[in-house]
Design a protein around this motif. Structure first.
Motif, mmCIF file in Angstrom:
data_model
loop_
_atom_site.group_PDB
_atom_site.id
_atom_site.type_symbol
_atom_site.label_atom_id
_atom_site.label_comp_id
_atom_site.label_asym_id
_atom_site.label_seq_id
_atom_site.Cartn_x
_atom_site.Cartn_y
_atom_site.Cartn_z
ATOM 1 N N MET A 1 0.854 -1.169 0.000
ATOM 2 C CA MET A 1 0.000 0.000 0.000
ATOM 3 C C MET A 1 0.902 1.235 0.000
ATOM 4 S SD MET A 1 -3.076 1.010 2.611
ATOM 5 C CE MET A 1 -4.202 -0.130 1.843
ATOM 6 N N GLN A 5 -2.847 5.642 -1.515
ATOM 7 C CA GLN A 5 -3.852 4.617 -1.276
ATOM 8 C C GLN A 5 -4.190 4.515 0.211
ATOM 9 O OE1 GLN A 5 -2.589 0.753 -2.534
ATOM 10 N NE2 GLN A 5 -4.636 -0.137 -2.377
ATOM 11 N N SER A 6 -3.188 4.644 1.060
ATOM 12 C CA SER A 6 -3.445 4.555 2.498
ATOM 13 C C SER A 6 -4.283 5.729 2.998
ATOM 14 C CB SER A 6 -2.111 4.439 3.225
ATOM 15 O OG SER A 6 -1.949 5.355 4.200
ATOM 16 N N THR A 9 -7.824 5.252 1.769
ATOM 17 C CA THR A 9 -8.472 4.184 2.547
ATOM 18 C C THR A 9 -8.920 4.695 3.907
ATOM 19 O OG1 THR A 9 -7.178 2.475 1.448
ATOM 20 C CG2 THR A 9 -8.135 1.908 3.580
ATOM 21 N N CYS A 10 -8.044 5.430 4.582
ATOM 22 C CA CYS A 10 -8.362 5.880 5.942
ATOM 23 C C CYS A 10 -9.376 7.019 5.977
ATOM 24 C CB CYS A 10 -7.086 6.302 6.663
ATOM 25 S SG CYS A 10 -5.997 4.921 7.006
ATOM 26 N N ALA A 22 -5.449 -3.556 9.593
ATOM 27 C CA ALA A 22 -4.662 -2.626 8.777
ATOM 28 C C ALA A 22 -3.193 -3.015 8.895
ATOM 29 C CB ALA A 22 -4.857 -1.186 9.248
ATOM 30 N N GLU A 26 -0.307 0.886 5.759
ATOM 31 C CA GLU A 26 -1.517 1.712 5.877
ATOM 32 C C GLU A 26 -1.438 2.603 7.112
ATOM 33 O OE1 GLU A 26 -6.344 1.223 6.520
ATOM 34 O OE2 GLU A 26 -5.193 -0.496 5.821
ATOM 35 N N TRP A 29 1.811 5.238 6.828
ATOM 36 C CA TRP A 29 1.610 6.299 5.832
ATOM 37 C C TRP A 29 0.550 7.286 6.311
ATOM 38 C CZ3 TRP A 29 5.315 7.397 2.949
ATOM 39 C CH2 TRP A 29 6.037 6.466 2.209
ATOM 40 N N PHE A 30 -0.512 6.776 6.931
ATOM 41 C CA PHE A 30 -1.538 7.683 7.426
ATOM 42 C C PHE A 30 -1.017 8.509 8.599
ATOM 43 C CE2 PHE A 30 -5.441 8.919 9.699
ATOM 44 C CZ PHE A 30 -6.044 9.617 8.672
ATOM 45 N N VAL A 63 -7.740 3.617 12.384
ATOM 46 C CA VAL A 63 -6.613 2.901 11.780
ATOM 47 C C VAL A 63 -5.698 2.342 12.864
ATOM 48 C CG1 VAL A 63 -4.989 4.822 11.424
ATOM 49 C CG2 VAL A 63 -4.992 2.910 9.840
ATOM 50 N N ARG A 67 -4.829 -1.522 13.165
ATOM 51 C CA ARG A 67 -3.419 -1.955 13.197
ATOM 52 C C ARG A 67 -3.182 -2.889 14.385
ATOM 53 N NH1 ARG A 67 0.041 -4.387 11.654
ATOM 54 N NH2 ARG A 67 2.136 -4.138 12.431
#
Length: 124
Positions: A1, A5-6, A9-10, A22, A26, A29-30, A63, A67
């Motif tokens: 990811m 994209q992350s 997604t979030c 997650a 993901e 990056w978020f 997230v 995780r």
């Protein structure tokens, strides 16, 4: 990811979805996105920064919970962030752990399509 994209997604697909899992990319990056956005907006306006950070609280918690689910822990472990130093160290340790096998929270996140799943024959 990847980064884009992350973030999508979030913020769009799983804004307040506390269920599921997650992967590390993901989450991290978020986390980088929220840090950069918070710093940049904070340089512009304190009030605007407060509003932006308020808007990012729920997806960040979601997230984070996903995780933790990925390594087989409850999302409630995020309360450790309230314990200075020791709680932070434990949380960072949890968050850098590799994706676990299937658990009560579902199957693990799929690996990236171009990521090798195993070493080729003869590789060391």
């Amino acid at each position: 990811m990847d980064f884009k994209q992350s973030v999508i997604t979030c913020l769009k697909d799983k804004y307040v979805d506390f269920s599921g899992r997650a992967g590390r990319p993901e989450f991290w990056w978020f986390a980088l996105f929220t840090l950069v956005v918070g710093l940049v907006v904070g340089m512009v306006s304190d009030i605007l920064a407060m509003l932006v950070n308020l808007g990012l609280v729920l997806p960040s918690l979601a997230v984070g919970a996903r995780r933790l689910h990925d390594i087989g822990k409850s999302g409630w472990f995020q309360l450790l962030w309230f314990i200075p130093v020791l709680g932070w160290a434990v949380m960072i340790y949890f968050l850098v752990q590799p994706t676990g096998a299937a658990n009560q929270y579902g199957e693990g996140p799929a690996p990236a399509p171009d990521a090798p799943t195993a070493l080729p024959p003869g590789a060391v």
